[in-house]
Design an enzyme around this catalytic site. Structure first.
Site, mmCIF file in Angstrom:
data_model
loop_
_atom_site.group_PDB
_atom_site.id
_atom_site.type_symbol
_atom_site.label_atom_id
_atom_site.label_comp_id
_atom_site.label_asym_id
_atom_site.label_seq_id
_atom_site.Cartn_x
_atom_site.Cartn_y
_atom_site.Cartn_z
ATOM 1 C CB SER A 206 -0.947 -0.041 1.206
ATOM 2 O OG SER A 206 -1.961 0.927 1.089
ATOM 3 C CG ASP A 370 -6.758 -2.393 -3.719
ATOM 4 O OD1 ASP A 370 -7.174 -1.341 -3.204
ATOM 5 O OD2 ASP A 370 -5.545 -2.670 -3.791
ATOM 6 C CG HIS A 400 -5.827 -2.096 -0.056
ATOM 7 N ND1 HIS A 400 -4.922 -1.777 -1.048
ATOM 8 C CD2 HIS A 400 -5.369 -1.482 1.060
ATOM 9 C CE1 HIS A 400 -3.977 -1.003 -0.553
ATOM 10 N NE2 HIS A 400 -4.222 -0.810 0.727
#
Length: 430
Positions: A206, A370, A400
């Site tokens: 991320s 995501d 995610h």
């Protein structure tokens, strides 16, 4: 007789209380239930787990965070809630006491070193791990079980970097923290840990994937020696110039209200990272998520860097789920002025770097459910076009942050195995 009657009454009260409690729990469960999309997670077990976990996350942080009038309080609540919840994850990881874990401070940046006992490594390489959390959340301890597991299963030294978070520390503070620690490691890894510095892989998820990407690009741009052996980018956050990609639009049409990374949160966190006071500027968010923060003169550059999205939007259609067309842009000149220094700055939005030719072998992992899926896939395609050896895996049932559930979900555990195999192969062939 009175004693017997009292016992019977207590027994009835007990069962009544149990019945009422069960009924309340059922009502709460029913009110919180949201059917997961088709294909979300791959096994019945994973789906059952997420039917419990996702509502729990909504109750723990998603709903409360929306109640604050100040965006910074939303960040602090979410940060605290996730720090607590993360302690319930990864409990099944057993490294059999074979990993020595110690804190260090390298050039002012705290790092945690995960080292196989007696240096019993399968390689003389190492992995630098940078955690995610939108530049504002997360810490090394939240990823303890994941990093310790990989260090154990790969029998390889891991370094996890504790960089400072926004809004307290803004761009480029996190980058500089990571680079300070990494520079120390390259200078001392050979003597201190017996590491071959030509066999170091950088890894991040991320926002940590953003930082890993930026660091790899900056090292390549200045021809830093030794070069990184590879980079692993796990559902990376790479840009905020286009928040109407098909993966963003799918979220709006199907995932809105779930405790998953959402467009508004991406905008808030990214803008906090840019040093914008979102307690004062929260009114800009509707414009930003429509792309109204992109100045007209920046659009040609953005379009050039995002051009591969055309292929993605024509081939990846979420099982033919109906997805809206791009909606009307709400232009906001204040947002455009505030974001101008950042949107095409590759140190902030690494997808915007034009020359990718000198980067190390790369693994890009994306997840179907995501909002960041498309930018990861676009970056992977651009790397391939630039001649960089690139392995791309899109987990069709993934979401995610699923690696935080690596010991609870089969899909997440499989992705860890894929990462380990690729990383070991890169290290052994460096």
């Amino acid at each position: 007789m009175m004693l017997k009657a009292e016992k019977e009454q207590k027994k009835r009260l007990k069962y009544t209380a149990i019945g009422v409690t069960v009924m309340i729990l059922l009502i709460i469960g029913y009110s919180l239930h949201k059917p997961l999309p088709e294909g979300f997670t791959v096994t019945k077990w994973d789906r059952a787990v997420m039917h419990v976990v996702e509502p729990a996350l909504r109750v723990a942080y998603y709903y409360p965070s929306r109640m604050f009038s100040k965006a910074s309080n939303m960040v602090y609540w979410t940060r605290g809630a996730l720090n607590i919840l993360s302690k319930t994850l990864g409990l099944l990881v057993d490294t059999q006491g074979q990993i020595d874990i110690k804190w260090h401070e390298w050039n002012g940046t705290p790092v945690k070193v995960y080292r196989p006992i007696d240096n019993r490594t399968s390689t003389d390489g190492a992995v630098i791990f940078i955690h995610g959390g939108g530049f504002a959340l997360g810490n090394v301890e939240m990823y303890d079980s994941l990093v310790e597991r990989m260090a154990f299963e790969m029998k390889t030294l891991f370094i996890s970097v504790e960089y400072r978070l926004s809004p307290e520390t803004v761009f480029p503070g996190g980058i500089l923290d990571c680079e300070a620690a990494i520079d120390y490691f390259f200078d001392n890894a050979s003597i201190q840990f017996g590491v071959n510095t030509s066999k170091i892989v950088i890894m991040g998820d991320s926002a940590g994937g953003n930082l890993a990407t930026v660091i790899a690009q900056r090292r390549a741009a200045r021809n830093a020696s030794p070069a990184l052996a590879g980079q692993v980018l796990i559902y990376p956050l790479l840009q905020m110039a286009d928040m109407q990609t098909i993966s963003y639009r799918y979220f709006h049409s199907r995932l809105s209200g779930y405790a998953l990374v959402d467009p508004e949160s991406v905008a808030y966190y990214y803008m906090f990272y840019a040093g914008i006071d979102m307690d004062e500027k929260a009114y800009l968010i509707p414009s930003v998520i429509s792309n109204g923060h992109v100045a007209k003169d920046l659009k040609p550059e953005v379009e050039e860097m995002m051009s591969h999205r055309i292929v993605i939007e024509s081939t990846r259609n979420y099982r033919n789920h109906s997805i809206s067309e791009r909606w009307e842009i709400e232009r906001n000149f204040e947002a455009q002025d505030l974001m101008r220094p950042f949107l095409t700055n590759p140190d902030f939005s690494p997808l915007m770097r034009k020359d990718l030719s000198n980067l190390p072998p790369t693994m890009v992992l994306t997840c179907e459910f995501d909002v960041l899926r498309d930018e990861g896939l676009i970056y992977a395609q651009r790397l391939e076009a630039a001649g960089v050896p690139t392995t791309t895996i899109n987990y069709e049932n993934g979401f995610h942050a699923m690696l935080n559930f690596h010991s609870e979900l089969h899909e997440a555990s499989k992705s860890v195995e894929d990462i380990e195999q690729w990383t070991l192969n890169v290290i052994n062939n460096a």
